[in-house]
Each structure stands twice: as C-alpha cells, then as structure tokens.
Design a protein around this motif. Sequence first.
Motif, short mmCIF file in Angstrom:
data_model
loop_
_atom_site.label_atom_id
_atom_site.label_comp_id
_atom_site.label_asym_id
_atom_site.label_seq_id
_atom_site.Cartn_x
_atom_site.Cartn_y
_atom_site.Cartn_z
N UNK A 51 0.83 -1.20 0.00
CA UNK A 51 0.00 0.00 0.00
C UNK A 51 0.87 1.25 0.00
N UNK A 52 1.88 1.29 0.88
CA UNK A 52 2.73 2.47 1.02
C UNK A 52 3.53 2.78 -0.25
N UNK A 53 3.86 1.74 -1.02
CA UNK A 53 4.63 1.95 -2.26
C UNK A 53 3.80 2.67 -3.33
N UNK A 54 2.50 2.75 -3.15
CA UNK A 54 1.61 3.34 -4.17
C UNK A 54 1.46 4.85 -4.01
N UNK A 55 2.10 5.44 -3.01
CA UNK A 55 1.93 6.87 -2.72
C UNK A 55 3.25 7.61 -2.77
N UNK A 56 3.16 8.90 -3.11
CA UNK A 56 4.33 9.79 -3.05
C UNK A 56 4.59 10.11 -1.58
N UNK A 57 5.80 9.94 -1.14
CA UNK A 57 6.16 10.17 0.27
C UNK A 57 6.70 11.58 0.42
N UNK A 58 5.84 12.57 0.18
CA UNK A 58 6.27 13.95 0.32
C UNK A 58 5.17 14.83 0.91
N UNK A 59 5.51 16.05 1.19
CA UNK A 59 4.59 16.96 1.87
C UNK A 59 3.45 17.45 0.96
N UNK A 60 3.53 17.21 -0.34
CA UNK A 60 2.48 17.66 -1.24
C UNK A 60 1.31 16.69 -1.33
N UNK A 61 1.43 15.52 -0.73
CA UNK A 61 0.33 14.56 -0.76
C UNK A 61 -0.89 15.15 -0.05
N UNK A 62 -2.05 15.01 -0.68
CA UNK A 62 -3.30 15.51 -0.09
C UNK A 62 -4.35 14.42 -0.23
N UNK A 63 -4.93 14.03 0.86
CA UNK A 63 -5.97 13.00 0.83
C UNK A 63 -7.16 13.48 1.65
N UNK A 64 -8.34 13.27 1.11
CA UNK A 64 -9.55 13.64 1.82
C UNK A 64 -10.59 12.54 1.64
N UNK A 65 -11.49 12.44 2.57
CA UNK A 65 -12.52 11.42 2.47
C UNK A 65 -13.61 11.68 3.48
N UNK A 66 -14.59 10.82 3.44
CA UNK A 66 -15.71 10.88 4.39
C UNK A 66 -15.90 9.48 4.95
N UNK A 67 -15.95 9.38 6.25
CA UNK A 67 -16.13 8.08 6.89
C UNK A 67 -17.56 7.59 6.71
N UNK A 68 -17.81 6.29 6.95
CA UNK A 68 -19.18 5.78 6.84
C UNK A 68 -20.16 6.52 7.75
N UNK A 69 -19.66 7.09 8.85
CA UNK A 69 -20.53 7.84 9.76
C UNK A 69 -20.79 9.26 9.26
N UNK A 70 -20.13 9.64 8.15
CA UNK A 70 -20.34 10.96 7.57
C UNK A 70 -19.35 12.01 8.03
N UNK A 71 -18.36 11.61 8.80
CA UNK A 71 -17.36 12.54 9.31
C UNK A 71 -16.28 12.80 8.24
N UNK A 72 -16.08 14.07 7.86
CA UNK A 72 -15.04 14.36 6.87
C UNK A 72 -13.64 14.27 7.48
N UNK A 73 -12.70 13.89 6.65
CA UNK A 73 -11.31 13.80 7.11
C UNK A 73 -10.40 14.24 6.00
N UNK A 74 -9.34 14.93 6.35
CA UNK A 74 -8.33 15.27 5.36
C UNK A 74 -6.96 15.13 5.99
N UNK A 75 -6.02 14.73 5.16
CA UNK A 75 -4.64 14.56 5.59
C UNK A 75 -3.77 15.28 4.55
N UNK A 76 -2.86 16.11 5.06
CA UNK A 76 -1.95 16.83 4.17
C UNK A 76 -0.53 16.39 4.52
#
Length: 125
Positions: A51-76
């Motif tokens: 899984x980890x090999x599929x992502x860029x390991x740098x500070x520009x990575x941006x990921x966002x999503x919504x959990x099944x409970x509807x809670x938004x999450x983002x990781x920068x």
Amino acid sequence: MKALLPLFTLSTFLCCAFSFSAFAQSADETAIKDLIYQSIEASLKGDYDTWAMKYAHDSDLYATGVSPSGKPAQRIGWEKFNEYRKNSILANAQKKNPSTPLIQENMTIKVNGNVAWAYYDQTEP
C-alpha cells in the motif's frame, strides 16, 4: 448533390472520431485507476508495505474522504496520511475479507502535466 455526399461523409466521420476520442481513457488515466485499485486491494489485505509503495512520500500529498458515519477527514503530507492509514490498515487487516470487493463509482480522474488527482465514491456491497 453528388459533391455534398463526400463532404457529408467526411464531416460525419470526423464527428464520430472526435466523439470516440472524448470517451477514450488516456494511458495516464488508466495507470492512475490501476494504482487506485492496487492500493485498495493492498489495504484490504492488510499489506501495508505494498500500500505504502503506491503513494508519493512527500509533503504535497493531499488525501480527503468521508467516513461511513459521515465525518469528513483530510490529511496533508505523507507523514500525517501515513500515520492515519498505517494504523487503520494494520488494525483492520484481520477484520476485513479481501474477497469482498469495495465498489468505486463516479470516478473522475484529472491529469495536468505531471500533476493528477482522482475522486470517486467508494462503498461496500
């Protein structure tokens, strides 16, 4: 009238050719979609290293999503995203059945030079 037939045929061909190319997926889009599917599969199997090999390991990575409970999450940045996902992958590895696929719908992939992003809806069957 005979002179118009070749013009009509040519214009019809060009319209069809451009219509089909608008629906065709670029090689970049196909590669990104494959990468998304490989990442999801590795996550479901609890295979953190793949899984980890599929992502860029740098500070520009941006990921966002919504959990099944509807809670938004983002990781920068890779560090924050990795911290969150690694714990989740390892904690849930034993609970998930990798033979039960997740469904990705409404996938949109945008490519602009060497930058790309994708968004989609993901649900369990």
